[in-house]
Design an enzyme around this catalytic site. Structure first.
Site: not given
Ligand code: UT7
Length: 304
Positions: A88, A229, A259
């Site tokens: 990225c 980004h 993204n």
């Molecule tokens: O471009 C390269 C650089 N990349 C980035 O900068 C990405 C950085 N990361 C992020 O943007 C975030 O971490 C994500 C958007 C990928 C995820 O957000 P988060 O707030 O970190 O969510 P998480 O992975 O901690 O998950 C929170 C909850 C989980 O459920 P439980 O375990 O709390 O019950 C996940 O299973 O959200 C759930 N979850 C979803 N729910 C509905 C994860 N993905 C989804 C989804 N829909 N698509």
């Protein structure tokens, strides 16, 4: 396809729409289109381009490089061509390379293209990642401009020890990479530990911005826009809070495109340029971060 909702995606990422390339269409077609538009806009002919650089995490071929394909498709017959792999951060790395060639006088005109077909790299059963990424390309033609304008400074960094946080394997698949994809349909799809990358990104975006300001002898008060980004609007909000600037100072397109990896900065720049939001003399801070891990920032004084 996966258990998710529009509400979750918008709230947790800020993404409302994105562009998805047809499965049968090569990703380089996006790169070629962006390249042609940039060449036309620059007013130079394809024959005047000395070097073509492409940043891409999703090349159609490892060889020929996407830059060589662009060379053929644009008729830039006098150009050397190679691809830059910095995930990225690729656009920032690419324009930094271009700057060196132009400043030394080695080349006059460099075409820099960032092109990504991220939706071909994700696994559509991986709900954590398949909702984030989009496809797109952005391009610029770089050349010498009047004193005090153009790319004033850049800053680059990397941390290979955390490379395992975002991986797309190619010819090597150790057990740990197999394990990460055990629930995937596509066993070589992109893997991302979103949580850890999130923590890295919220620290790195302000860090890379501050490092740049330090070496540039300029303050954020003098900056028209920060163009980051576009990975997640929560990362952007948290980072600008740390930097102590107003949200209006940050130019975002994430809502519309998602993204698009290295293409996200030039696509956002193009959006601002076409909407006449940037004028001659405006200072812009570009800041990227991502796989590798890599990061980088650049200070531009707009001169077009
Ligand atoms: O471009 C390269 C650089 N990349 C980035 O900068 C990405 C950085 N990361 C992020 O943007 C975030 O971490 C994500 C958007 C990928 C995820 O957000 P988060 O707030 O970190 O969510 P998480 O992975 O901690 O998950 C929170 C909850 C989980 O459920 P439980 O375990 O709390 O019950 C996940 O299973 O959200 C759930 N979850 C979803 N729910 C509905 C994860 N993905 C989804 C989804 N829909 N698509």
């Amino acid at each position: 396809m996966v258990d998710t909702s529009d509400e979750w995606i918008i709230k947790r990422t800020g993404i409302s729409e994105r562009r998805i390339i047809d499965k049968e269409t090569p990703i380089y077609t996006l790169a070629v289109k962006a390249a042609r538009q940039a060449i036309e806009d620059s007013g130079i002919s394809p024959e005047q381009i000395d070097l073509i650089l492409v940043s891409t995490t999703t090349p159609d071929y490892l060889t020929p490089s996407t830059s060589c394909i662009i060379q053929k498709e644009t008729g830039a017959v006098n150009a050397a061509a190679f691809d830059v792999m910095a995930a990225c951060s690729g656009f920032i790395y690419g324009i930094t390379i271009a700057k060196q060639f132009i400043e030394t006088g080695y080349y006059k005109h460099v075409l820099m293209v960032s092109s990504e077909g991220m939706t071909k790299a994700v696994d559509w059963k991986d709900r954590k990642n398949c909702v984030l990424f989009g496809d797109g390309a952005g391009a610029v033609v770089l050349g010498k401009v009047e004193e005090g304008y153009g790319i004033l400074s850049t800053y680059l960094g990397s941390d290979g020890t955390k490379g395992n946080l975002i991986t797309i394997p190619c010819f090597y698949m150790p057990d740990e990479e197999v394990e990460k994809r055990k629930d995937y349909e596509n066993k070589i799809a992109l893997y991302q530990d979103g949580h850890e990358v999130f923590k890295f990104a919220v620290k790195m975006m302000p860090y890379a911005t501050e490092k740049l300001l330090e070496i540039s002898d300029i303050t954020l008060d003098d900056v028209k826009y920060i163009i980051p980004h576009q990975a997640n609007s929560r990362i952007i909000e948290s980072a600008i809070k740390r930097l102590g600037v107003a949200l209006e100072k940050v130019y975002t397109t994430i809502r519309k495109y998602g993204n698009i990896s290295s293409a996200s900065i030039p696509v956002a720049m193009d959006d601002a340029y076409r909407k006449k939001r940037i004028m001659k003399g405006d200072n812009l801070v570009l800041v990227g971060f991502g796989g590798g891990l890599t990061w980088g920032s650049a200070l531009l004084r707009w001169s077009k």
